[in-house]
Write an enzyme that holds these catalytic residues in place. Sequence first.
Site, PDB file in Angstrom:
ATOM      1  N   SER A 141     -54.829  24.853   7.920  1.00 28.67           N
ATOM      2  CA  SER A 141     -54.457  26.207   8.329  1.00 28.67           C
ATOM      3  C   SER A 141     -53.655  26.152   9.610  1.00 28.67           C
ATOM      4  O   SER A 141     -53.856  25.263  10.456  1.00 28.67           O
ATOM      5  CB  SER A 141     -55.711  27.054   8.559  1.00 28.67           C
ATOM      6  N   TYR A 152     -63.610  28.002  12.602  1.00 24.20           N
ATOM      7  CA  TYR A 152     -62.690  27.763  11.488  1.00 24.20           C
ATOM      8  C   TYR A 152     -61.503  26.920  11.953  1.00 24.20           C
ATOM      9  O   TYR A 152     -61.115  25.955  11.300  1.00 24.20           O
ATOM     10  CB  TYR A 152     -62.212  29.095  10.911  1.00 24.20           C
TER      11      TYR A 152
END
Length: 248
Positions: A141, A152
Amino acid sequence: MVGRLAVVSGGGTGIGAAVAGVLAGDGYGVLIVGRRADVLTDTAERLSVECGRTDAVTAVTADLTDPAHLDRVLAAIGDRPVDVVVNNAGGYLAGDTSTLAGTAAHWRANLDANVLTAVLLTEALRPALRRPGGRVILISSISAQRGGGGPYSAAKAALHGWSYDLAAQLGPEQITVNVVSPGYVAETEFFGDRMTAEGHAKRVAATLVGRAGVPNDVAEAVRYLTSPAAGYVTGQVLGVNGGSVLGR
């Protein structure tokens, strides 16, 4: 190459389903893995019809954070060599961080969902990877490169470091390992009901190309990395983000 096999985790929706569709269209048999049996079955049937090959895409329901569930994947591939592993499972998991115990649980959940799933699937399939020519791809990501996602972001950044080690280990066997790092991709379940019109506009404005990504943008990057043309590409992070973060 006859009988090519790809395994795609998180393959039921969004980027994973797009990757599975592209690879099936290129002639691979594709095994999609995830936790929701109904979603996986529907996607497998749809993609098989779209590529015109019965059972081109098959599904295995498994929680890849549980080592015992990897036996289901191994049973599904049998003694076939695996040409491609795409580790796409994961996502941002919310949590209550008002206490230290809650913070620990929040971080562990995100690390399990985004790192452990990739490690366990790859290690389980490692003996079956085609030699020479196997491909391992990790879906990361943009938040791994610019932050903004707390645990995350940290989990996705961990995939980068691990991919470098894995590339060094598997390179002598002519297996490549690369990371695809998407930016803002619409038409996925990632944001759920959290995305607002303002949030969408802000993310589009941050790109240089003036649009949101779509799952097929990421799938085409995976297609390149699985192709013979990318045989000399390994240990790399390929950003697919519309210029939101420039290469570095």
